[in-house]
Design a protein around this motif. Structure first.
Motif, PDB file in Angstrom:
ATOM      1  N   ARG A 231       0.843  -1.212   0.000  1.00  0.00           N
ATOM      2  CA  ARG A 231       0.000   0.000   0.000  1.00  0.00           C
ATOM      3  C   ARG A 231       0.875   1.258   0.000  1.00  0.00           C
ATOM      4  NH1 ARG A 231      -3.010  -3.118   3.823  1.00  0.00           N
ATOM      5  NH2 ARG A 231      -4.933  -3.929   2.863  1.00  0.00           N
ATOM      6  N   GLU A 232       1.963   1.210   0.767  1.00  0.00           N
ATOM      7  CA  GLU A 232       2.875   2.355   0.767  1.00  0.00           C
ATOM      8  C   GLU A 232       3.548   2.519  -0.595  1.00  0.00           C
ATOM      9  OE1 GLU A 232       5.674   2.537   3.968  1.00  0.00           O
ATOM     10  OE2 GLU A 232       4.320   1.503   5.347  1.00  0.00           O
ATOM     11  N   SER A 235       1.322   4.097  -3.352  1.00  0.00           N
ATOM     12  CA  SER A 235       0.711   5.389  -3.063  1.00  0.00           C
ATOM     13  C   SER A 235       0.781   6.294  -4.295  1.00  0.00           C
ATOM     14  CB  SER A 235       1.432   6.043  -1.882  1.00  0.00           C
ATOM     15  OG  SER A 235       0.987   7.372  -1.705  1.00  0.00           O
ATOM     16  N   ASP A 237       0.979   9.457  -4.181  1.00  0.00           N
ATOM     17  CA  ASP A 237       1.958  10.500  -3.834  1.00  0.00           C
ATOM     18  C   ASP A 237       3.356   9.901  -3.794  1.00  0.00           C
ATOM     19  OD1 ASP A 237       3.405  12.624  -2.884  1.00  0.00           O
ATOM     20  OD2 ASP A 237       2.552  12.553  -0.852  1.00  0.00           O
ATOM     21  N   ALA A 240       5.185   9.706  -0.441  1.00  0.00           N
ATOM     22  CA  ALA A 240       4.705   8.790   0.596  1.00  0.00           C
ATOM     23  C   ALA A 240       5.260   7.378   0.428  1.00  0.00           C
ATOM     24  CB  ALA A 240       3.178   8.747   0.593  1.00  0.00           C
ATOM     25  N   ARG A 241       5.942   7.141  -0.660  1.00  0.00           N
ATOM     26  CA  ARG A 241       6.477   5.799  -0.901  1.00  0.00           C
ATOM     27  C   ARG A 241       7.804   5.616  -0.187  1.00  0.00           C
ATOM     28  NH1 ARG A 241       5.821   6.813  -7.233  1.00  0.00           N
ATOM     29  NH2 ARG A 241       3.562   7.224  -7.230  1.00  0.00           N
TER      30      ARG A 241
END
Length: 399
Positions: A231-232, A235, A237, A240-241
């Motif tokens: 999920r990260e 992302s 954005d 946010a990774r």
């Protein structure tokens, strides 16, 4: 007849992609390599080639067990090409998914991602088709090529730079893309491996691209230990990774520094061939010596396989049809003796060992036949022989 490309002898075509055809080849010392011959429309783009030439040295700094290292390049002739380590295996996209050992795959891909990013290389087209599975371990291929050849003329000529569903949203929107784009592709590739489904579904490229930008990925069925990380990575954005180092830390992948690359003094500055020696005392073989070694290996396998099959048939026929058993043994012995006779007049490097193996195989088949006949019934031996025949046919068809 094989074709030569510079110092490389092209043996067979392995496949093709958006940027070129990949050929199995031998280098001047008889080592197996993969040669990517760029498509004519790519070779005609001088700007893209100049950019690729500048990136080659950076790409050559990437090394490790989970990346197919760039060994050589020639981008100035009429037929530009890249040379990489040959990985014997099948792409992740061609294997049944979900994969069995997901942790092993995740750790290997994370190590490959870290090796690329530490060298400053962006893959830009990480996807299941660019992950070769070699004995259960992933090896990333074609890194840096999509990023280096991302130009308007090349794209317009027919090469698709990247695959919707694995390209990061910022790439699809034409924004500036960095290392974070590879992290997104890493997450999408692992999501496919964990579920067997495309993380953003199937359909037209435009529809898949829209879902990448505006919809969350399909992670149903992803193991609990992996789902939060994916999920990260997926992302929208980029900030946010996680980084490649962060991914390795979360997966418990130890950081192993890349070994120094040794270079051949006679190669060009932008395309020097890496020296690769499996053993310290390994002698250098010519192409002819490598072919002779390969032919001898194949011949011995056929000799052993046919000997086992003949011994099974002869043992099964020994009681009801002794004449047939004797004929099978005599025919095999005659064929092997003829092969040994050829070896007597040959000048190959395996002449003596070939004769010894031939004589031992004849005695071994005869002894195995009588031993099997004494230990098993005719029905059991016939069943064994039939099974061996079916397995042999399946093996030949698959090969």
């Amino acid at each position: 007849m094989s074709e030569r490309l510079g110092p490389y002898e092209l043996l067979s075509r392995l496949g093709a992609g958006g940027f070129g055809e990949v050929h199995l080849a031998l280098d001047a010392e008889g080592r197996t390599v993969a040669v990517k011959l760029l498509h004519p429309h790519v070779a005609a783009d001088s700007g893209a080639l100049a950019r690729l030439a500048r990136e080659v040295e950076t790409m050559r700094r990437v090394s490790g067990p989970h990346v197919a290292e760039v060994l050589d390049a020639s981008l100035e002739g009429a037929r530009p090409y890249l040379v990489t380590r040959y990985v014997q295996g099948r792409p992740l996209s061609a294997l049944p998914a979900p994969v069995d050992d997901l942790r092993r795959l995740a750790s290997g891909l994370a190590g490959a991602l870290l090796a690329m990013h530490e060298a400053g290389v962006i893959h830009r087209d990480l996807k299941p088709a660019n992950v070769m599975m070699a004995e259960g371990d992933p090896v990333v291929i074609d890194f840096g090529i999509a990023s280096a050849l991302d130009s308007l003329s090349v794209t317009a000529s027919g090469a698709v730079v990247g695959t919707p569903g694995y390209l990061a949203p910022e790439v699809l929107e034409g924004k500036q893309a960095g290392l974070e784009a590879d992290v997104f592709s890493f997450g999408a590739t692992l999501a496919y491996a964990a579920t067997g489904r495309q993380p953003y579904g199937r359909g037209p490229a435009s529809a898949v691209a829209y879902r990448v930008v505006h919809h969350p990925p399909d992670l149903e069925g992803v193991p609990e230990w992996l789902a939060p990380l994916l999920r990260e990575c997926l992302s929208v954005d980029p900030g946010a990774r996680p980084t490649a180092a962060g991914i390795c830390a979360k997966l418990g992948v130890a950081h192993v520094p890349s070994p120094p690359r040794r270079r051949s003094p006679g190669a060009a500055d932008h395309a020097m061939t890496m020296e690769w020696r499996p053993g310290k005392d390994r002698h250098r073989r010519s192409v002819e010596e490598s072919r002779a070694r390969h032919r001898e290996k194949v011949r011995r396998r056929w000799l052993i396989g046919s000997g086992l099959f003949v011994s099974l048939l002869a043992a099964a026929a020994r009681e009801p049809l002794p004449e047939v058993a004797l004929f099978l043994l005599a025919a095999y012995a005659l064929a092997v003796v003829a092969d040994a006779g050829v070896a007597v007049f040959s000048r190959g490097p395996y002449r003596r060992s070939r004769m010894i193996v031939d004589m031992v195989s004849v005695a071994g088949v005869a002894g195995l036949c009588f031993g099997l006949a004494a230990m098993f019934s005719t029905f059991t031996l016939a069943l064994f022989a039939g099974t061996a025949l079916v397995v042999g046919i399946v093996f030949l068809l698959s090969a």
